[in-house]
Design an enzyme around this catalytic site. Structure first.
Site, PDB file in Angstrom:
ATOM      1  N   CYS A  69     -22.839 -65.982  24.932  1.00 34.62           N
ATOM      2  CA  CYS A  69     -23.397 -66.804  23.845  1.00 34.62           C
ATOM      3  C   CYS A  69     -23.410 -68.271  24.245  1.00 34.62           C
ATOM      4  CB  CYS A  69     -22.587 -66.598  22.585  1.00 34.62           C
ATOM      5  SG  CYS A  69     -20.841 -66.785  22.874  1.00 34.62           S
ATOM      6  N   GLY A 126     -21.952 -61.580  17.162  1.00 35.38           N
ATOM      7  CA  GLY A 126     -23.132 -60.820  17.579  1.00 35.38           C
ATOM      8  C   GLY A 126     -24.395 -61.589  17.256  1.00 35.38           C
ATOM      9  N   GLU A 163     -19.902 -65.502  14.273  1.00 31.60           N
ATOM     10  CA  GLU A 163     -20.205 -66.250  15.506  1.00 31.60           C
ATOM     11  C   GLU A 163     -21.436 -65.608  16.117  1.00 31.60           C
ATOM     12  OE1 GLU A 163     -19.149 -69.033  16.486  1.00 31.60           O
ATOM     13  OE2 GLU A 163     -17.529 -69.167  15.022  1.00 31.60           O
ATOM     14  N   GLU A 171     -33.295 -67.420  21.904  1.00 32.44           N
ATOM     15  CA  GLU A 171     -32.208 -66.911  22.739  1.00 32.44           C
ATOM     16  C   GLU A 171     -32.699 -65.699  23.525  1.00 32.44           C
ATOM     17  OE1 GLU A 171     -28.874 -64.766  20.984  1.00 32.44           O
ATOM     18  OE2 GLU A 171     -27.506 -65.974  22.186  1.00 32.44           O
ATOM     19  N   VAL A 208     -28.043 -59.562  12.489  1.00 30.78           N
ATOM     20  CA  VAL A 208     -26.974 -58.731  11.919  1.00 30.78           C
ATOM     21  C   VAL A 208     -25.960 -59.616  11.184  1.00 30.78           C
ATOM     22  CG1 VAL A 208     -25.071 -57.167  12.469  1.00 30.78           C
ATOM     23  CG2 VAL A 208     -27.266 -56.893  13.623  1.00 30.78           C
ATOM     24  N   GLY A 209     -25.639 -60.758  11.766  1.00 29.25           N
ATOM     25  CA  GLY A 209     -24.669 -61.666  11.138  1.00 29.25           C
ATOM     26  C   GLY A 209     -25.094 -62.060   9.734  1.00 29.25           C
TER      27      GLY A 209
HETATM   28  P1  NAP Z   1     -25.458 -57.169  17.707  1.00 28.99           P
HETATM   29  O1  NAP Z   1     -26.552 -56.229  17.951  1.00 28.99           O
HETATM   30  O2  NAP Z   1     -25.554 -58.060  16.519  1.00 28.99           O
HETATM   31  O3  NAP Z   1     -24.125 -56.286  17.635  1.00 28.99           O
HETATM   32  C1  NAP Z   1     -22.868 -56.832  17.384  1.00 28.99           C
HETATM   33  C2  NAP Z   1     -22.025 -55.839  16.625  1.00 28.99           C
HETATM   34  O4  NAP Z   1     -22.618 -55.592  15.351  1.00 28.99           O
HETATM   35  C3  NAP Z   1     -21.903 -54.486  17.315  1.00 28.99           C
HETATM   36  O5  NAP Z   1     -20.640 -53.945  17.061  1.00 28.99           O
HETATM   37  C4  NAP Z   1     -22.975 -53.664  16.613  1.00 28.99           C
HETATM   38  O6  NAP Z   1     -22.754 -52.266  16.647  1.00 28.99           O
HETATM   39  C5  NAP Z   1     -22.856 -54.184  15.202  1.00 28.99           C
HETATM   40  N1  NAP Z   1     -24.075 -53.962  14.417  1.00 28.99           N
HETATM   41  C6  NAP Z   1     -25.327 -53.697  14.870  1.00 28.99           C
HETATM   42  N2  NAP Z   1     -26.175 -53.538  13.829  1.00 28.99           N
HETATM   43  C7  NAP Z   1     -25.445 -53.692  12.715  1.00 28.99           C
HETATM   44  C8  NAP Z   1     -25.755 -53.645  11.320  1.00 28.99           C
HETATM   45  N3  NAP Z   1     -26.994 -53.405  10.878  1.00 28.99           N
HETATM   46  N4  NAP Z   1     -24.759 -53.869  10.431  1.00 28.99           N
HETATM   47  C9  NAP Z   1     -23.512 -54.140  10.869  1.00 28.99           C
HETATM   48  N5  NAP Z   1     -23.146 -54.171  12.163  1.00 28.99           N
HETATM   49  C10 NAP Z   1     -24.113 -53.958  13.075  1.00 28.99           C
HETATM   50  O7  NAP Z   1     -25.203 -58.148  18.955  1.00 28.99           O
HETATM   51  P2  NAP Z   1     -25.003 -57.742  20.484  1.00 28.99           P
HETATM   52  O8  NAP Z   1     -26.315 -57.347  21.012  1.00 28.99           O
HETATM   53  O9  NAP Z   1     -23.858 -56.810  20.625  1.00 28.99           O
HETATM   54  O10 NAP Z   1     -24.531 -59.137  21.117  1.00 28.99           O
HETATM   55  C11 NAP Z   1     -25.438 -60.113  21.513  1.00 28.99           C
HETATM   56  C12 NAP Z   1     -25.469 -61.259  20.524  1.00 28.99           C
HETATM   57  O11 NAP Z   1     -24.151 -61.703  20.264  1.00 28.99           O
HETATM   58  C13 NAP Z   1     -26.187 -62.474  21.052  1.00 28.99           C
HETATM   59  O12 NAP Z   1     -26.994 -63.025  20.046  1.00 28.99           O
HETATM   60  C14 NAP Z   1     -25.070 -63.444  21.407  1.00 28.99           C
HETATM   61  O13 NAP Z   1     -25.409 -64.790  21.390  1.00 28.99           O
HETATM   62  C15 NAP Z   1     -24.067 -63.112  20.355  1.00 28.99           C
HETATM   63  N6  NAP Z   1     -22.728 -63.512  20.781  1.00 28.99           N
HETATM   64  C16 NAP Z   1     -22.177 -64.599  20.194  1.00 28.99           C
HETATM   65  C17 NAP Z   1     -20.916 -65.043  20.575  1.00 28.99           C
HETATM   66  C18 NAP Z   1     -20.297 -66.229  19.905  1.00 28.99           C
HETATM   67  O14 NAP Z   1     -19.086 -66.357  19.974  1.00 28.99           O
HETATM   68  N7  NAP Z   1     -21.056 -67.083  19.254  1.00 28.99           N
HETATM   69  C19 NAP Z   1     -20.228 -64.352  21.572  1.00 28.99           C
HETATM   70  C20 NAP Z   1     -20.817 -63.248  22.162  1.00 28.99           C
HETATM   71  C21 NAP Z   1     -22.070 -62.829  21.746  1.00 28.99           C
HETATM   72  P3  NAP Z   1     -23.596 -51.318  17.666  1.00 28.99           P
HETATM   73  O15 NAP Z   1     -23.222 -51.770  19.021  1.00 28.99           O
HETATM   74  O16 NAP Z   1     -23.118 -49.964  17.336  1.00 28.99           O
HETATM   75  O17 NAP Z   1     -25.044 -51.554  17.380  1.00 28.99           O
END
Ligand code: NAP
Length: 489
Positions: free
Chosen positions: A291, A235, A257, A392, A239-240
């Site tokens: 990503c 993600g 990731e 990004e 958050v990571g």
């Molecule tokens: P995100 O907002 O970080 O959410 C990812 C996951 O984390 C979701 O299950 C989300 O739950 C959860 N989450 C949100 N806030 C959290 C918190 N405070 N504590 C713990 N968990 C929490 O990311 P996204 O918008 O779904 O995805 C987009 C991002 O992912 C982009 O930056 C992209 O580059 C990255 N990505 C990276 C890869 C890779 O392999 N490098 C692959 C795909 C995507 P909720 O949905 O309930 O908020």
């Protein structure tokens, strides 16, 4: 898996200890189609820490027997799950398209990949896991074996709602871990369909659990839970970092990731048609929400104009529309927030002096008015300090930059806090080799688009893109197990 209401809208339940159950909160949230906000895809549970506790307790108990099962027996369950998913591929892909917007062919391709990953890891249950190391004591036997972490928290994004949960869950399971999956709220209905395949395949109660709800409650709760032994997350960077810190505080393993700002270099000797098509496919498929999506396009001045002309002509012709319609090439942004992010970067690009060559507006023609559609954008005259060159966007925006040498192109490509994927288009072997050696990215691709890596190969990034472990293929064993060194006298 679901309860049916009078309106036939599915309500996805949590899957805890082998049962589909409601959250103790009694609260649910809606998942709506980003291509048509009137279409409710389903409802999912807004779970609490108490729900999570129940899932972790069940996983912790179930893992004791699961790890003792032969690897081949665990593999048999993954093979069965793959076969069940294959029967349901159209339904799962259709749900994915409705829930997060990517076109149906892309969704079907992703589901097929999920099936292939299940089969890959099913076979992994029969492969060697350790080394015999010669001991300096002639009467001793020394070797390594691997032991599962225990209970693993899997936290996944919405952009690959089948493939990412499977590429984390399947290796976790085959190496003897139990799993709590917390999927993205934008893709919770799709995730439940994946878990249902494992359930139907006969996975023992408690070995896989699904808990949906807010990231800050369930995701963070997983990282902080005393009985969770590892966290794997894909993600955003923000958050990571929080999850990594929580895992570090507890001394458990974590795998992150995260984002990318992936460059493609087009050298003066490139096959321009190939480079144009790969830039479009790598940058704009899935509405740029990968990503590994191409976002910086660094082109040699000798071919700049020819490349730009071909690129813009083709981008203008792309059909934006509902991913379930067969003539749509690109679907909507996943949410209003994501759409607004894209539109705000387009504005920022213009304000900072880049020239918008095409796209960048909300697309509201016909039925597109009901969804979060945006026209794919191409910017010219982008300089490395601009926000559209550094941050990004996670949307369909390409930033063109002109250079006068290959060395300058490489320097610009490396001028980023991210290091996930990078491509070069060249017919010159020396340039290709220098790119392989000097490009700081986890995935380095020659004459191929930046997005995508085969499932049997390691996947992951450098710099801020990753916590530097690798997923997929054999590399997954490194995260999901610990090495034990055994000395037998
Ligand atoms: P995100 O907002 O970080 O959410 C990812 C996951 O984390 C979701 O299950 C989300 O739950 C959860 N989450 C949100 N806030 C959290 C918190 N405070 N504590 C713990 N968990 C929490 O990311 P996204 O918008 O779904 O995805 C987009 C991002 O992912 C982009 O930056 C992209 O580059 C990255 N990505 C990276 C890869 C890779 O392999 N490098 C692959 C795909 C995507 P909720 O949905 O309930 O908020």
């Amino acid at each position: 898996m679901t309860t049916n209401t009078e309106t036939a809208v599915q309500t996805v339940l949590n899957f805890i200890n082998g049962q589909w159950v409601e959250s103790e909160t009694g609260k649910t949230a809606e998942s709506r189609n980003p291509a048509d906000r009137d279409d409710i895809v389903g409802r999912f549970q807004l779970s609490s820490k108490e729900d999570l506790d129940r899932a972790v307790e069940a996983a912790s108990e179930a893992q004791k027997a699961w790890k003792k099962l032969a690897g081949s027996a665990r593999g048999d369950i993954l093979y069965k799950a793959a076969a069940i998913m294959e029967e349901r591929i159209d339904d799962i892909a259709r749900t994915m398209t409705r829930e997060m917007g990517k076109t149906f062919p892309e969704a079907k391709g992703e589901t097929a990949r999920g099936i292939a990953i299940l089969r890959y890891y099913a076979g992994e249950g029969m492969r060697p896991v350790g080394d015999v190391i010669p001991s300096s004591d002639a009467d001793a036997l020394m070797f390594t074996t691997r032991t599962p972490l225990g209970v693993v928290g899997v936290i996944t994004p919405w952009n690959f709602p089948v493939a990412i949960p499977i590429w984390k869950t399947a290796p976790a399971l085959i190496y003897g871990n139990a799993v709590i999956l917390k999927p993205a709220s934008e893709a919770a209905v799709t995730a439940a369909k994946v878990v249902d395949c494992l359930h139907e395949a006969g996975i023992p109660a408690g070995v896989i659990n699904l808990v949906t709800g807010s990231g800050s409650v369930i995701g963070q709760g997983l990282a902080e839970h005393p009985k969770v032994n590892g966290i794997t997350f894909t993600g955003s960077n923000a958050v990571g970092k929080q999850l990594g810190q929580a895992a570090l505080d507890r001394g458990i393993k974590y795998q992150l990731e995260m984002g990318g700002k992936n460059p493609v270099i087009v050298a003066e000797d490139a096959d321009l048609d190939l480079a144009v098509d790969a830039t479009i496919s790598g940058g704009l498929k899935s509405t740029g929400q990968k990503c590994t999506a191409t976002s910086r396009v660094i082109v040699h001045e000798d071919v700049y104009e020819a490349f730009r002309e071909k690129l813009v002509e083709k981008v203008k012709a792309l059909k934006v529309g509902d991913g379930l319609e067969s003539d749509s090439w690109m679907g909507p942004s996943v949410s209003e927030g994501q759409l607004n992010t894209v539109l705000s970067y387009v504005e920022k690009g213009k304000e900072e002096g880049a020239k918008l060559l095409c796209g960048g507006n909300r697309s509201v023609e016909g039925s597109n008015a009901k969804g979060y559609f945006v026209e794919p954008a191409v910017f010219d005259e982008v300089t490395p300090d601009m926000a559209i060159a550094r941050e990004e966007i996670f949307g369909p925006v390409l930033a063109l930059m002109k250079v006068s040498s290959f060395e300058e192109a490489l320097e610009l490509a490396n001028d980023s806090e991210y290091g996930l994927s990078a491509s070069v288009f060249t017919t010159n072997i020396s340039k290709a080799l220098s790119f392989i050696n000097d490009m700081d990215a986890g995935l380095v691709r020659i004459n191929a688009e930046s997005a995508g890596v085969e499932l049997q190969a390691p996947f992951g990034g450098m710099k801020q893109s990753s916590s530097h472990s690798r997923e997929q293929g054999r590399a997954a064993i490194e995260f999901f197990t610990s090495i034990k060194t055994v000395f037998v006298k």
